[in-house]
Scaffold this active site. Structure first.
Site, mmCIF file in Angstrom:
data_model
loop_
_atom_site.group_PDB
_atom_site.id
_atom_site.type_symbol
_atom_site.label_atom_id
_atom_site.label_comp_id
_atom_site.label_asym_id
_atom_site.label_seq_id
_atom_site.Cartn_x
_atom_site.Cartn_y
_atom_site.Cartn_z
ATOM 1 N N PHE A 349 26.368 39.921 -10.793
ATOM 2 C CA PHE A 349 26.685 38.604 -10.215
ATOM 3 C C PHE A 349 25.570 37.589 -10.459
ATOM 4 O O PHE A 349 25.178 36.850 -9.563
ATOM 5 C CB PHE A 349 26.992 38.736 -8.716
ATOM 6 C CG PHE A 349 28.031 39.780 -8.409
ATOM 7 C CD1 PHE A 349 29.364 39.547 -8.721
ATOM 8 C CD2 PHE A 349 27.680 40.990 -7.842
ATOM 9 C CE1 PHE A 349 30.327 40.523 -8.461
ATOM 10 C CE2 PHE A 349 28.632 41.965 -7.581
ATOM 11 C CZ PHE A 349 29.964 41.730 -7.888
ATOM 12 N N HIS A 350 25.109 37.526 -11.721
ATOM 13 C CA HIS A 350 24.088 36.561 -12.123
ATOM 14 C C HIS A 350 24.556 35.708 -13.306
ATOM 15 O O HIS A 350 23.795 35.477 -14.234
ATOM 16 C CB HIS A 350 22.790 37.284 -12.513
ATOM 17 C CG HIS A 350 22.091 37.957 -11.393
ATOM 18 N ND1 HIS A 350 21.011 38.815 -11.592
ATOM 19 C CD2 HIS A 350 22.280 37.915 -10.053
ATOM 20 C CE1 HIS A 350 20.589 39.267 -10.424
ATOM 21 N NE2 HIS A 350 21.349 38.737 -9.482
ATOM 22 N N PRO A 351 25.789 35.193 -13.328
ATOM 23 C CA PRO A 351 26.221 34.400 -14.490
ATOM 24 C C PRO A 351 25.497 33.056 -14.548
ATOM 25 O O PRO A 351 25.321 32.377 -13.530
ATOM 26 C CB PRO A 351 27.721 34.217 -14.250
ATOM 27 C CG PRO A 351 27.868 34.286 -12.760
ATOM 28 C CD PRO A 351 26.845 35.287 -12.300
#
Length: 547
Positions: A349-351
């Site tokens: 969850f680091h886009p």
């Protein structure tokens, strides 16, 4: 960027060259040691990884407990740190359950946003700028839905082109996590706490009585940064260690004692994309992350998995780890491990990067975060990162917002407290002078082109606001610099009738010590402000009437 990090943070390690202790974002250390985590740290030290208490200190490489963005057992987020304290402001209105559908332009100037809420449609006019902060997935989608993006792509969707920017939606990057799971020989894991009513009650009481335990920490208690490729000069992988195991993140914990070693490559070279699939804003965009398409990423994945196995085999963990549940003994070769990464790798969850900052033809925003070729529009979120940061993205994204706020405020046409420019006036809100000032404000005119209200008699160049010098009512000795600057700003909802501001102004709220320029005001109560607008208040309009 360091001053922005420091300004945002309130770290229980205290203030120092790399940390702040008075910001809105609370950062706390994990106070309790965990037996399994201590064994993992000892295993890391046996492989030459130094123990650390601060991954954000002078040296990132190390193994230890993470600090958390929590405060007294509660999550400290941008909502609690920034939004909640601002809810009392008269110039803030929060609409929940609203889906932004597009940005509306007048020519190439962003003027408003449109949204859907509860089955109806609405719009919000921008008195100054539109700030797009929908994240690395939805910011590029909203730009494309609004006519900003690759012209050919927009043409296939039937969306009229406002600005051809082929980089919108490209350059997507993310940290891919590879989760190795182990059975633990002793019942000391969070799996065990959650398996029985007694265990659940115990961790619940820990949180209720002491704001500690698993419910105050979350899943990942510790981490490790190290180098797994011989050519790397700084850490190239990050580990998250959890005293819990489940087949998927957020899934049901296994019915046995378990733990998870999650490893991710810090600086992936693989690139993906995210684009609108339809002119319908409620249709989810097409996300193509492109994980493991770069050769470097494949080598790092395999090397990271092999390092995790070395760590699990260290003598300090022999009494704790009884079996590798996944990937399992069958995965031995580099090809096996790479296939495991492809089969089981998931987002952490680091886009970032889909509206990247730069000056080349594929860049979307400039160094001021303004969208190239457009006016009145900035993107302020993780999508502007040219490359992915070597760590978690929450604090860097908050830093981006801090920096953006600084740049936006610096661009406002404010005048400082010029020494010697004092005009002897009582504060607004007292007596006949206040009525006179209010009358002057209601006579302000507005230009149709930029929809700003211009104050009668205001300094040239000031749009939508006036800076007036005021002397403290109790100060009998007016002298240069001993004054207060107050910004009176028109919000976007001020009604304009026949080119004039309607007489709907109800009150003027004045901050007691608002200073526009620190180095040009020597008022006794003025303290240095990083933000030029800190402490300023504006005109409250009641009832709000859309123009």
């Amino acid at each position: 960027m360091l001053p922005c990090f420091i300004r945002a943070e309130s770290n229980d390690l205290g203030r120092g060259p790399l940390h702040g202790n008075s910001g809105p974002l609370k950062v706390s250390s994990i106070g309790q040691e965990h037996e399994l985590m201590e064994a993992i740290i000892a295993a890391g030290e046996s492989l030459g990884i130094p123990r650390t208490v601060d991954f954000n200190g002078p040296q990132q490489e190390g193994v230890g407990y993470y600090q958390l963005t929590t405060h007294r057992g509660w999550r400290s987020s941008s909502a609690t740190g920034y939004l909640q304290p601002a809810r009392r402001r008269g110039n803030l209105r929060v609409l929940t359950g609203a889906q932004v559908t597009r940005i509306r332009f007048a020519g190439r100037h962003a003027r408003a946003i449109e949204y859907r809420r509860g089955g109806s449609e609405g719009s919000a006019l921008a008195g100054g700028e539109v700030i797009l902060a929908a994240g690395a997935v939805h910011s590029p989608q909203l730009l494309e839905l609004s006519g900003v993006g690759d012209a050919a792509r927009l043409g296939t969707l039937g969306i009229p082109v406002i600005r051809h920017l082929p980089g919108v939606g490209e350059n997507l990057q993310d940290h891919l996590q590879l989760r190795l799971m182990y059975r633990v020989a002793t019942p000391i894991t969070t799996n065990d706490d959650l398996r029985t009513l007694t265990g659940k009650a115990r961790i619940g009481l820990q949180w209720l009585l002491r704001r500690s335990g698993p419910l105050a920490i979350g899943i990942n208690q510790g981490g490790l940064f190290t180098r797994v490729l011989p050519e790397s000069h700084s850490p190239d992988v990050q580990f998250h260690f959890a005293t819990l195991s489940a087949d998927q993140a957020g899934g049901q914990p296994h019915p046995w004692s378990g733990c998870t070693f999650s490893v991710c490559q810090l600086r992936p070279e693989s690139r993906g994309s995210v684009h609108a699939r339809s002119p319908d804003p409620l249709t989810p965009p097409a996300i193509r992350p492109g994980y493991l398409t770069a050769e470097l990423d494949q080598r790092t994945a395999v090397a990271g998995l092999r390092f995790a196995r070395r760590l699990a085999s260290a003598s300090a963990l022999q009494a704790y780890l009884s079996e590798e549940y996944r990937p399992g003994k069958a995965a031995r070769s580099d090809e096996d491990l790479l296939q495991f990464a492809r089969d089981y790798g998931v987002t952490i969850f680091h886009p970032v990067g889909s509206c990247r900052m730069g000056s080349d033809e594929m860049a979307v925003v400039d160094q001021q975060l303004r969208v190239h070729g457009l006016a009145g529009l900035r993107v302020v979120d993780a999508s502007i990162m040219p490359t992915l940061v070597s760590g978690n993205t929450n604090a860097p994204t908050i830093m981006i917002a801090e920096k953006a706020a600084e740049m936006i405020l610096a661009a406002l046409p404010l005048e400082p407290c010029w020494p010697g420019s004092i005009r002897r006036q009582p504060r607004p809100g007292s007596g006949a002078d206040s009525s006179q000032r209010l009358a002057q404000l209601t006579e302000a005119t507005a230009t149709e082109d930029d929809r700003y209200a211009h104050l009668v008699g205001g300094p040239p160049g000031l749009q939508g606001q006036e800076v007036i010098d005021l002397v403290d009512e109790n100060d009998d000795q007016a002298r240069p610099g001993r004054n207060l600057a107050v910004a009176l700003a028109f919000p976007a909802t001020i009604p304009v009738v026949d080119g004039r501001v309607a007489p709907a102004l109800q009150k003027i709220a004045v901050a007691p010590h608002a200073v526009a320029a620190d180095d040009q005001c020597d008022h006794d109560d003025c303290t240095p402000h990083t933000s030029r607008m800190e402490g300023f208040a504006g005109i409250a309009v009641s009832p709000p009437v859309s123009r």
